[in-house]
Design a protein around this motif. Structure first.
Motif, short mmCIF file in Angstrom:
data_model
loop_
_atom_site.label_atom_id
_atom_site.label_comp_id
_atom_site.label_asym_id
_atom_site.label_seq_id
_atom_site.Cartn_x
_atom_site.Cartn_y
_atom_site.Cartn_z
N ARG A 86 0.88 -1.13 0.00
CA ARG A 86 -0.05 -0.12 -0.04
C ARG A 86 0.76 1.37 -0.25
O ARG A 86 0.39 2.36 -0.32
N HIS A 87 2.08 1.23 0.69
CA HIS A 87 3.06 2.44 0.40
C HIS A 87 3.22 2.56 -1.07
O HIS A 87 3.30 3.71 -1.48
N ALA A 88 3.38 1.80 -1.60
CA ALA A 88 3.74 1.85 -3.37
C ALA A 88 2.59 2.66 -3.90
O ALA A 88 2.76 3.59 -4.80
N GLN A 89 1.40 2.20 -3.51
CA GLN A 89 0.20 3.00 -4.09
C GLN A 89 0.24 4.44 -3.53
O GLN A 89 -0.01 5.37 -4.45
N ARG A 90 0.70 4.53 -2.19
CA ARG A 90 0.68 6.09 -1.82
C ARG A 90 1.73 7.08 -2.44
O ARG A 90 1.56 8.07 -2.78
N MET A 91 2.85 6.41 -2.77
CA MET A 91 3.95 7.18 -3.32
C MET A 91 3.27 7.57 -5.23
O MET A 91 3.67 8.50 -5.32
N ALA A 92 2.51 6.69 -5.56
CA ALA A 92 1.93 6.97 -6.91
C ALA A 92 0.92 7.90 -6.63
O ALA A 92 1.02 9.07 -7.45
N ASP A 93 0.06 8.00 -5.55
CA ASP A 93 -0.72 9.06 -5.26
C ASP A 93 -0.08 10.53 -5.37
O ASP A 93 -0.48 11.45 -5.72
N LEU A 94 1.37 10.58 -4.76
CA LEU A 94 1.94 11.80 -4.62
C LEU A 94 2.73 11.97 -5.94
O LEU A 94 3.30 13.08 -6.09
N GLY A 95 2.65 11.14 -6.92
CA GLY A 95 3.46 11.42 -8.26
C GLY A 95 5.00 10.83 -7.90
O GLY A 95 5.52 11.42 -8.91
#
Lengths: 214, 214
Positions: free
Chosen positions: B203-212
């Protein structure tokens, strides 16, 4: 009608900026808190101030103002006040919290007596949830009991806080004709600014006694 | 019964200490906020964290623990985490807020799946009111759009935050057998600590994507 609304927005904006400055000053001064319980108490005060901030921000918006613009517009005078009254110790910070909270409460109480009922309700609600800085009284009294020589410098500090607060309130009001008119030109009890500040000074003396600094 | 209650008190105490450390770190990092809207946003986050703190403090007390003692007991590991992940810029602070908020949310979500229903309800309630750090996403994305060269160092920063968070979580759990048992020895979905941390990393990876920053 639009003038009244404009004055309301300015008054709420002023209250909002004061609340925000108080909140941020707690944030700054929290670094002085020496123990975990003290740090928890300060964090609770910050949260309580932010709850007031949200309530006032809603009123600014309802009166046609912009909360962020209001905070920015009045930031300087509140920052100036806090800059000239930066505590040099945790005890000075505690005295400032209690005295500052009380001065704000007085200001709201005077407003509540003098203002249109809409403002009165908000002021009562915002001040109704204070009292969390009472913990400052316990801490200061305990420190004075342990070392009575602290009394004299802290009493001097308390007097300085009042003087600076009144000076800075007067600067704000001098620049805001609409707010002055709203406060002192209506049919309320605030006949003059002098009456207003006399009332605040009288209650300040009571708070100094609360702290054991009379 | 008393062992379960003891483990509950420890788990809630740990969550409480984490919440408090997060709140105080926001207090420290608020000094970096460059504009009035940013400062207001941070103050709102602090207030939201303190609301969670109060809710968890009630649970610690209900489970027979002492909130102030819990904060003091676990302060060091959380302070250590924050000390090794001190942001050097406002953008790094924003990334840390978003990533840290997300890691906490993950931790609670995993708990909610694996834990007795009493803990589950509290975890859902505490996490149900987050999302205020979404403002960080807007700010970070805007900064990356204005200067794409920021992406690489911020992506590295994000990976470091995850690594340090997992390392420090493992230290805490290694010292708290009762909490480990509660998390990983029940009939919940958390078969092993490895599963737990794998889920968080995904889920951390998804959040990094959220941030661009993917």
């Amino acid at each position: 009608m639009s003038n009244t609304s404009n004055a309301d927005a300015k008054l709420y904006g002023l209250l909002l900026a004061g609340e925000f400055a108080a909140c941020y000053r707690l944030v700054d001064e929290s670094a002085m808190a020496p123990t975990t319980p003290d740090r928890i108490a300060i964090a609770r005060l910050i949260a309580a101030e932010m709850a007031h901030f949200e309530e006032l921000a809603q009123q600014v918006t309802a009166a046609g103002g912009d909360p962020e613009a209001a905070v920015a517009a009045y930031a300087k005078v509140f920052d100036d006040y806090h800059d000239v009254t930066t505590p040099s110790s945790w005890l000075e910070a505690l005295v400032k919290m209690y005295i500052g909270d009380g001065l704000a409460a007085d200001f709201y109480a005077e407003l509540a007596d003098a203002m249109p009922s809409s403002v009165e309700q908000v002021a009562a609600s915002v001040m109704g949830s204070t009292g969390s800085s009472e913990f400052a009284v316990d801490r200061v009294r305990a420190a004075l009991a342990a070392d009575p020589s602290l009394r004299s410098p802290l009493a001097l500090w308390g007097r300085r806080l009042l003087g600076e607060a009144i000076t800075h309130m007067q600067w704000v009001l001098a620049e805001e004709d609409a707010v002055m008119d709203l406060l002192f030109a209506g049919d309320g009890t605030l006949a003059t600014a002098a009456t207003f500040f006399d009332g605040i000074a009288a209650r300040h003396a009571q708070r100094m006694a609360d702290l054991g600094l009379a």
